[in-house]
Write a protein that holds these residues in place. Sequence first.
Motif, mmCIF file in Angstrom:
data_model
loop_
_atom_site.group_PDB
_atom_site.id
_atom_site.type_symbol
_atom_site.label_atom_id
_atom_site.label_comp_id
_atom_site.label_asym_id
_atom_site.label_seq_id
_atom_site.Cartn_x
_atom_site.Cartn_y
_atom_site.Cartn_z
ATOM 1 N N GLY A 157 -8.159 2.687 10.034
ATOM 2 C CA GLY A 157 -7.629 2.002 8.753
ATOM 3 C C GLY A 157 -8.762 0.793 8.595
ATOM 4 O O GLY A 157 -8.289 -0.383 8.097
ATOM 5 N N ALA B 44 -11.382 0.554 6.574
ATOM 6 C CA ALA B 44 -12.225 0.249 5.540
ATOM 7 C C ALA B 44 -11.607 -0.877 4.639
ATOM 8 O O ALA B 44 -12.140 -0.969 3.232
ATOM 9 C CB ALA B 44 -12.107 1.446 4.861
ATOM 10 N N GLY C 274 -8.488 -4.200 4.074
ATOM 11 C CA GLY C 274 -7.318 -4.972 4.518
ATOM 12 C C GLY C 274 -7.405 -5.504 6.131
ATOM 13 O O GLY C 274 -8.350 -6.053 6.447
ATOM 14 N N GLY D 283 -7.310 -3.606 8.935
ATOM 15 C CA GLY D 283 -8.389 -3.232 9.819
ATOM 16 C C GLY D 283 -9.718 -3.501 9.563
ATOM 17 O O GLY D 283 -10.431 -3.571 10.788
ATOM 18 N N ASP E 3 -8.952 11.347 9.362
ATOM 19 C CA ASP E 3 -7.550 11.547 8.718
ATOM 20 C C ASP E 3 -6.710 11.200 9.897
ATOM 21 O O ASP E 3 -6.438 12.224 10.890
ATOM 22 C CB ASP E 3 -7.393 12.624 8.125
ATOM 23 C CG ASP E 3 -5.746 12.640 7.606
ATOM 24 O OD1 ASP E 3 -5.132 12.030 8.078
ATOM 25 O OD2 ASP E 3 -5.739 13.734 6.576
ATOM 26 N N VAL E 4 -5.816 10.238 10.314
ATOM 27 C CA VAL E 4 -5.220 10.118 11.439
ATOM 28 C C VAL E 4 -4.348 10.672 11.568
ATOM 29 O O VAL E 4 -3.673 11.158 12.632
ATOM 30 C CB VAL E 4 -4.661 8.587 11.460
ATOM 31 C CG1 VAL E 4 -5.887 7.496 11.768
ATOM 32 C CG2 VAL E 4 -3.718 8.235 10.421
ATOM 33 N N SER E 5 -3.890 11.641 10.613
ATOM 34 C CA SER E 5 -2.739 12.750 10.693
ATOM 35 C C SER E 5 -3.252 13.999 11.313
ATOM 36 O O SER E 5 -2.422 14.768 11.732
ATOM 37 C CB SER E 5 -2.015 12.950 9.311
ATOM 38 O OG SER E 5 -2.940 13.458 8.667
ATOM 39 N N GLY F 34 -2.631 3.088 7.492
ATOM 40 C CA GLY F 34 -1.366 3.082 6.729
ATOM 41 C C GLY F 34 -1.359 3.084 5.534
ATOM 42 O O GLY F 34 -2.454 3.029 4.430
ATOM 43 N N LEU G 103 1.746 7.429 9.103
ATOM 44 C CA LEU G 103 2.137 6.217 9.734
ATOM 45 C C LEU G 103 2.954 6.516 11.361
ATOM 46 O O LEU G 103 2.453 5.801 12.029
ATOM 47 C CB LEU G 103 3.363 5.652 9.081
ATOM 48 C CG LEU G 103 3.027 5.015 7.624
ATOM 49 C CD1 LEU G 103 4.347 4.517 6.860
ATOM 50 C CD2 LEU G 103 1.909 4.122 7.714
ATOM 51 N N PRO H 97 3.031 -7.192 10.677
ATOM 52 C CA PRO H 97 2.979 -8.058 9.877
ATOM 53 C C PRO H 97 3.944 -8.242 8.738
ATOM 54 O O PRO H 97 4.944 -7.512 8.496
ATOM 55 C CB PRO H 97 1.555 -7.565 9.000
ATOM 56 C CG PRO H 97 1.180 -6.267 9.669
ATOM 57 C CD PRO H 97 2.271 -6.006 10.797
ATOM 58 N N GLY H 98 4.200 -9.425 8.074
ATOM 59 C CA GLY H 98 4.969 -9.693 7.221
ATOM 60 C C GLY H 98 4.338 -9.384 5.868
ATOM 61 O O GLY H 98 3.864 -8.237 5.554
ATOM 62 N N ILE I 61 1.398 -9.587 3.873
ATOM 63 C CA ILE I 61 -0.215 -9.995 4.083
ATOM 64 C C ILE I 61 -1.296 -9.349 2.716
ATOM 65 O O ILE I 61 -0.950 -8.440 2.172
ATOM 66 C CB ILE I 61 -0.826 -9.221 5.392
ATOM 67 C CG1 ILE I 61 -0.099 -9.673 6.527
ATOM 68 C CG2 ILE I 61 -2.510 -9.553 5.578
ATOM 69 C CD1 ILE I 61 -0.070 -10.945 6.907
ATOM 70 N N SER J 67 -0.622 -4.315 -0.190
ATOM 71 C CA SER J 67 0.651 -5.122 -0.359
ATOM 72 C C SER J 67 0.550 -5.191 -1.937
ATOM 73 O O SER J 67 1.406 -5.607 -2.638
ATOM 74 C CB SER J 67 0.698 -6.472 0.571
ATOM 75 O OG SER J 67 -0.531 -7.303 0.092
HETATM 76 N N1 LIG Z 1 -0.450 -5.560 3.854
HETATM 77 C C1 LIG Z 1 0.861 -6.080 4.296
HETATM 78 O O1 LIG Z 1 1.443 -6.778 3.983
HETATM 79 C C2 LIG Z 1 1.356 -5.230 5.662
HETATM 80 C C3 LIG Z 1 2.708 -5.568 5.972
HETATM 81 C C4 LIG Z 1 3.183 -4.691 7.083
HETATM 82 C C5 LIG Z 1 2.267 -3.687 7.672
HETATM 83 N N2 LIG Z 1 1.309 -3.282 7.265
HETATM 84 C C6 LIG Z 1 0.617 -2.383 7.777
HETATM 85 O O2 LIG Z 1 -0.809 -2.682 7.997
HETATM 86 C C7 LIG Z 1 -1.630 -1.773 8.145
HETATM 87 C C8 LIG Z 1 -2.930 -1.622 7.503
HETATM 88 O O3 LIG Z 1 -2.392 -1.989 6.249
HETATM 89 P P1 LIG Z 1 -3.238 -2.883 5.041
HETATM 90 O O4 LIG Z 1 -2.300 -3.832 4.408
HETATM 91 O O5 LIG Z 1 -4.679 -3.238 5.565
HETATM 92 O O6 LIG Z 1 -3.749 -1.493 3.924
HETATM 93 P P2 LIG Z 1 -4.971 -1.402 3.399
HETATM 94 O O7 LIG Z 1 -4.530 -0.055 2.055
HETATM 95 O O8 LIG Z 1 -5.846 -2.519 2.927
HETATM 96 O O9 LIG Z 1 -5.749 -0.668 4.272
HETATM 97 C C9 LIG Z 1 -5.297 0.645 4.864
HETATM 98 C C10 LIG Z 1 -6.614 1.530 5.368
HETATM 99 O O10 LIG Z 1 -5.896 2.919 5.832
HETATM 100 C C11 LIG Z 1 -6.748 3.872 5.362
HETATM 101 N N3 LIG Z 1 -5.879 5.025 5.598
HETATM 102 C C12 LIG Z 1 -4.929 5.463 5.125
HETATM 103 N N4 LIG Z 1 -4.378 6.703 5.118
HETATM 104 C C13 LIG Z 1 -5.229 7.011 6.127
HETATM 105 C C14 LIG Z 1 -5.362 8.100 6.928
HETATM 106 N N5 LIG Z 1 -4.435 9.309 7.073
HETATM 107 N N6 LIG Z 1 -6.416 8.287 8.208
HETATM 108 C C15 LIG Z 1 -7.203 7.163 8.215
HETATM 109 N N7 LIG Z 1 -7.307 6.020 7.282
HETATM 110 C C16 LIG Z 1 -6.190 6.059 6.469
HETATM 111 C C17 LIG Z 1 -7.057 3.527 3.848
HETATM 112 O O11 LIG Z 1 -8.154 4.311 3.440
HETATM 113 C C18 LIG Z 1 -7.262 1.959 4.136
HETATM 114 O O12 LIG Z 1 -8.838 1.943 4.343
HETATM 115 C C19 LIG Z 1 -0.967 -0.458 7.813
HETATM 116 O O13 LIG Z 1 -0.353 0.394 9.154
HETATM 117 C C20 LIG Z 1 0.343 -1.224 7.072
HETATM 118 O O14 LIG Z 1 1.464 -0.416 7.054
HETATM 119 C C21 LIG Z 1 0.591 -4.116 6.069
#
Ligand SMILES: NC(=O)c1ccc[n+]([C@@H]2O[C@H](COP(=O)([O-])OP(=O)(O)OC[C@H]3O[C@@H](n4cnc5c(N)ncnc54)[C@H](O)[C@@H]3O)[C@@H](O)[C@H]2O)c1
Length: 287
Positions: free
Chosen positions: A10, A12, A14, A16, A66-68, A95, A118, A190-191, A193, A198
């Motif tokens: 993940g 690319a 947020g 990650g 693709d992590v799945s 995610g 997830l 995370p809360g 973010i 989000s």
């Molecule tokens: N942002 C928040 O408020 C928040 C809160 C709680 C938990 N989270 C968790 O934090 C993690 C990162 O989320 P984020 O907020 O940075 O989101 P984001 O959308 O900014 O980044 C998520 C990244 O995951 C990648 N991704 C999605 N599906 C994928 C797959 N099948 N294989 C590989 N990559 C994949 C997307 O392309 C994207 O680059 C997630 O697990 C999310 O559930 C985020």
Amino acid sequence: MQDRSVLITGSASGIGRAACERFLSAGWRVVAADYNASAGEALAREWSSAFPATDGRPRIRFVRADVSLEADVEAAVAAARELGGRLDCVINNAGVGGAFGPIDEISVADFDYTFAVLMRGVFLGTKHAVRVFKAQGDGGCIINTGSIAGISGGSGPQTYSAAKAAVLNFTRATALELAPRRIRVNSVSPGVIRTPLSESGKQDVGAAMAGFQPWPGTGEPDHIARVMEFLAGDGAEFITGENIVVDGGLLAGGARLDDRIGGNPAMRNLVGVNRGSTGERHAWRKL
Ligand SMILES: NC(=O)c1ccc[n+]([C@@H]2O[C@H](COP(=O)([O-])OP(=O)(O)OC[C@H]3O[C@@H](n4cnc5c(N)ncnc54)[C@H](O)[C@@H]3O)[C@@H](O)[C@H]2O)c1
């Protein structure tokens, strides 16, 4: 720290993305994996010039994964091992929001997709990291991204919430299994973010975010990345099976009934002690 290597999924966007930047700044070799190849490759190009190769080897490599899918995850883990000459840490962070809407309308396909990204993604990242860690024979570190949605209802769609709860208990269970081999497994929850995830689909969420939690200001991706860096470092040597909530005090507020009902108006501007039903007198003074 120079030769430690980490796989971050993940990467690319947020959290990650922030984690990649933090680990690169701290001297790690980073394999950045993401589903979104165009965004991931563009970032990797930027990072390659900001963090040039050392000892004839690149500091950063992007892998489309693709992590799945097991083959993708296995290849990403192998890439991280190759880049660093060894593997030290895997961060299972990718995610999506996944299925949303009334429970009686959610399709099996959308439910399965949510769990595949997830939860299966975390399972696969852990499985293949552990194979490498066992072969290396000197421990390892796994960090899973949970969520406050995995701790209570009301912080995300029901399927997302259930998948994140599964991630948290998978973290604890694998930590127990792997502790004798000095492989640490922790999660960061995370809360709210500020990331594209989000903010997607919600009106004016950016403006409202600062007021979501007791801590002033907004939750930023680097708030999470810094905790990941700590968990991956020597300072966390004795920490395993732990979930660190990083939410600016959001969960600490619990039901926040005082906020909702406005507290007891008669007690505003008073300080003192309530001695309950002891028969002793309460004491107070005006502020
Ligand atoms: N942002 C928040 O408020 C928040 C809160 C709680 C938990 N989270 C968790 O934090 C993690 C990162 O989320 P984020 O907020 O940075 O989101 P984001 O959308 O900014 O980044 C998520 C990244 O995951 C990648 N991704 C999605 N599906 C994928 C797959 N099948 N294989 C590989 N990559 C994949 C997307 O392309 C994207 O680059 C997630 O697990 C999310 O559930 C985020």
